[in-house]
Design a protein around this motif. Structure first.
Motif, mmCIF file in Angstrom:
data_model
loop_
_atom_site.group_PDB
_atom_site.id
_atom_site.type_symbol
_atom_site.label_atom_id
_atom_site.label_comp_id
_atom_site.label_asym_id
_atom_site.label_seq_id
_atom_site.Cartn_x
_atom_site.Cartn_y
_atom_site.Cartn_z
ATOM 1 N N LYS A 69 0.798 -1.224 0.000
ATOM 2 C CA LYS A 69 0.000 0.000 0.000
ATOM 3 C C LYS A 69 0.834 1.279 0.000
ATOM 4 O O LYS A 69 0.452 2.267 -0.611
ATOM 5 C CB LYS A 69 -0.931 0.025 1.219
ATOM 6 C CG LYS A 69 -2.000 -1.035 1.192
ATOM 7 C CD LYS A 69 -2.814 -1.012 2.480
ATOM 8 C CE LYS A 69 -3.818 -2.139 2.521
ATOM 9 N NZ LYS A 69 -4.493 -2.225 3.811
ATOM 10 N N TYR A 70 1.961 1.272 0.706
ATOM 11 C CA TYR A 70 2.689 2.517 0.933
ATOM 12 C C TYR A 70 4.168 2.477 0.525
ATOM 13 O O TYR A 70 4.863 3.477 0.641
ATOM 14 C CB TYR A 70 2.614 2.907 2.422
ATOM 15 C CG TYR A 70 1.202 2.911 2.952
ATOM 16 C CD1 TYR A 70 0.300 3.907 2.577
ATOM 17 C CD2 TYR A 70 0.762 1.916 3.806
ATOM 18 C CE1 TYR A 70 -0.997 3.902 3.052
ATOM 19 C CE2 TYR A 70 -0.533 1.908 4.291
ATOM 20 C CZ TYR A 70 -1.415 2.895 3.904
ATOM 21 O OH TYR A 70 -2.705 2.891 4.372
ATOM 22 N N GLY A 71 4.680 1.324 0.098
ATOM 23 C CA GLY A 71 6.090 1.214 -0.267
ATOM 24 C C GLY A 71 7.030 1.363 0.914
ATOM 25 O O GLY A 71 8.173 1.786 0.766
ATOM 26 N N VAL A 72 6.555 0.987 2.101
ATOM 27 C CA VAL A 72 7.308 1.190 3.342
ATOM 28 C C VAL A 72 8.256 0.018 3.613
ATOM 29 O O VAL A 72 7.877 -1.145 3.486
ATOM 30 C CB VAL A 72 6.323 1.341 4.527
ATOM 31 C CG1 VAL A 72 7.024 1.237 5.862
ATOM 32 C CG2 VAL A 72 5.581 2.661 4.417
ATOM 33 N N ILE A 73 9.497 0.352 3.972
ATOM 34 C CA ILE A 73 10.448 -0.618 4.516
ATOM 35 C C ILE A 73 10.761 -0.124 5.920
ATOM 36 O O ILE A 73 11.348 0.945 6.088
ATOM 37 C CB ILE A 73 11.738 -0.704 3.678
ATOM 38 C CG1 ILE A 73 11.417 -1.136 2.245
ATOM 39 C CG2 ILE A 73 12.730 -1.674 4.329
ATOM 40 C CD1 ILE A 73 12.619 -1.158 1.317
ATOM 41 N N LEU A 118 17.281 2.495 1.172
ATOM 42 C CA LEU A 118 17.278 3.770 1.889
ATOM 43 C C LEU A 118 16.349 4.805 1.251
ATOM 44 O O LEU A 118 15.919 5.747 1.926
ATOM 45 C CB LEU A 118 18.702 4.313 1.990
ATOM 46 C CG LEU A 118 19.647 3.459 2.845
ATOM 47 C CD1 LEU A 118 21.074 3.973 2.737
ATOM 48 C CD2 LEU A 118 19.181 3.415 4.296
ATOM 49 N N SER A 119 16.020 4.618 -0.019
ATOM 50 C CA SER A 119 15.136 5.582 -0.687
ATOM 51 C C SER A 119 13.662 5.361 -0.349
ATOM 52 O O SER A 119 12.830 6.226 -0.598
ATOM 53 C CB SER A 119 15.324 5.520 -2.202
ATOM 54 O OG SER A 119 14.747 4.324 -2.734
ATOM 55 N N ARG A 120 13.325 4.222 0.206
ATOM 56 C CA ARG A 120 11.941 3.920 0.570
ATOM 57 C C ARG A 120 11.630 4.532 1.931
ATOM 58 O O ARG A 120 12.501 4.626 2.800
ATOM 59 C CB ARG A 120 11.701 2.410 0.667
ATOM 60 C CG ARG A 120 12.065 1.615 -0.559
ATOM 61 C CD ARG A 120 11.127 1.835 -1.737
ATOM 62 N NE ARG A 120 11.688 2.886 -2.584
ATOM 63 C CZ ARG A 120 10.996 3.742 -3.301
ATOM 64 N NH1 ARG A 120 9.699 3.728 -3.316
ATOM 65 N NH2 ARG A 120 11.589 4.658 -4.024
ATOM 66 N N PRO A 121 10.382 4.936 2.141
ATOM 67 C CA PRO A 121 10.026 5.487 3.459
ATOM 68 C C PRO A 121 10.093 4.410 4.548
ATOM 69 O O PRO A 121 9.886 3.230 4.273
ATOM 70 C CB PRO A 121 8.584 5.976 3.258
ATOM 71 C CG PRO A 121 8.070 5.270 2.059
ATOM 72 C CD PRO A 121 9.264 4.939 1.210
ATOM 73 N N SER A 122 10.381 4.853 5.771
ATOM 74 C CA SER A 122 10.440 3.930 6.910
ATOM 75 C C SER A 122 9.084 3.760 7.576
ATOM 76 O O SER A 122 8.865 2.804 8.318
ATOM 77 C CB SER A 122 11.439 4.440 7.950
ATOM 78 O OG SER A 122 12.729 4.455 7.411
ATOM 79 N N ARG A 123 8.207 4.693 7.348
ATOM 80 C CA ARG A 123 6.834 4.587 7.849
ATOM 81 C C ARG A 123 5.944 5.371 6.905
ATOM 82 O O ARG A 123 6.414 6.210 6.152
ATOM 83 C CB ARG A 123 6.724 5.077 9.281
ATOM 84 C CG ARG A 123 7.083 6.517 9.515
ATOM 85 C CD ARG A 123 6.939 6.877 10.998
ATOM 86 N NE ARG A 123 8.197 6.961 11.687
ATOM 87 C CZ ARG A 123 8.936 8.055 11.727
ATOM 88 N NH1 ARG A 123 8.560 9.130 11.105
ATOM 89 N NH2 ARG A 123 10.059 8.072 12.387
ATOM 90 N N ARG A 124 4.660 5.087 6.986
ATOM 91 C CA ARG A 124 3.756 5.782 6.067
ATOM 92 C C ARG A 124 3.610 7.250 6.442
ATOM 93 O O ARG A 124 3.781 7.613 7.612
ATOM 94 C CB ARG A 124 2.410 5.116 5.969
ATOM 95 C CG ARG A 124 1.786 4.659 7.213
ATOM 96 C CD ARG A 124 0.433 4.082 6.908
ATOM 97 N NE ARG A 124 0.295 2.771 7.499
ATOM 98 C CZ ARG A 124 -0.849 2.288 7.914
ATOM 99 N NH1 ARG A 124 -1.959 2.965 7.772
ATOM 100 N NH2 ARG A 124 -0.908 1.095 8.437
ATOM 101 N N LYS A 125 3.304 8.035 5.458
ATOM 102 C CA LYS A 125 3.108 9.462 5.688
ATOM 103 C C LYS A 125 1.873 9.665 6.548
ATOM 104 O O LYS A 125 0.945 8.859 6.542
ATOM 105 C CB LYS A 125 2.922 10.190 4.353
ATOM 106 C CG LYS A 125 4.138 10.131 3.477
ATOM 107 C CD LYS A 125 3.870 10.772 2.142
ATOM 108 C CE LYS A 125 5.079 10.593 1.239
ATOM 109 N NZ LYS A 125 4.790 10.914 -0.132
ATOM 110 N N GLU A 126 1.861 10.772 7.284
ATOM 111 C CA GLU A 126 0.757 11.054 8.209
ATOM 112 C C GLU A 126 -0.601 11.021 7.513
ATOM 113 O O GLU A 126 -1.541 10.470 8.041
ATOM 114 C CB GLU A 126 0.966 12.413 8.888
ATOM 115 C CG GLU A 126 2.108 12.401 9.889
ATOM 116 C CD GLU A 126 1.940 11.364 10.983
ATOM 117 O OE1 GLU A 126 0.824 11.229 11.514
ATOM 118 O OE2 GLU A 126 2.924 10.681 11.286
#
Length: 130
Positions: A69-73, A118-126
Motif C-alpha cells: 500500500k505505501y512502499g514502506v520498509i 534507503l530511498s523507501r520510506p520507513s513509515r507511512r506518511k501522516e
C-alpha cells in the motif's frame, strides 16, 4: 508448459519462500519480507486462497500490506539489511581471493540495493495513516 504445471511450480516457489521467510523470523541474517514478497507474487499467480492467506496473515501480513500500500520498509529492516551487506562485504574482501573486478561488482550491486532500500520510506506518511 501446461497451465497446471505452471501453477504447481509457482505454488512450490511460493511455499519455498514462505518457509525461508519464516526461518528469517528467527535468524537475523535472513530477510523475511523480501522472501514473503516473492511468495506473495507466486501465490498471486497460482492460488487466490494462499495469496489471501499470506496477505492477511497475523504475523506475515502487516509488512506485506505496508509495502503493497505505501512502499514502506521499516527502519529495523533497513538497519538489518545495510548491516548484513556491510558485514558480508567486509568478510568477502578480508577472507577471499576474489579478483578486484568481482569485489567491485559486488560493492556496486550492494550500493544499488542499499540505495533502493534507503530511498523507501520507513513509515507511512501522516496523511496515509488515517
Amino acid at each position: 508448459m501446461t497451465d497446471q504445471t505452471k501453477k504447481f511450480m509457482l505454488l512450490m516457489i511460493g511455499w519455498f519462500f514462505v518457509i525461508l521467510g519464516a526461518i528469517g523470523l528467527f535468524l537475523p541474517v535472513l530477510p523475511t519480507t523480501p522472501f514473503l514478497l516473492i511468495a506473495l507474487w507466486a501465490f498471486s499467480q497460482s492460488s487466490e486462497r494462499f495469496h489471501y492467506w499470506l496477505y492477511n496473515h497475523r504475523t506475515f501480513g502487516p509488512p506485506l500490506q505496508e509495502w503493497s500500500k505505501y512502499g514502506v520498509i521499516p527502519l529495523r529492516a533497513k538497519i538489518m539489511a545495510i548491516a548484513t551487506m556491510t558485514v558480508s562485504a567486509t568478510l568477502v574482501i578480508s577472507f577471499s581471493s576474489t579478483p578486484w573486478y568481482g569485489l567491485a561488482a559486488m560493492i556496486i550491486l550492494m550500493l544499488i540495493g542499499a540505495g533502493f532500500i534507503l530511498s523507501r520510506p520507513s513509515r507511512r506518511k501522516e496523511k496515509d495513516s488515517a
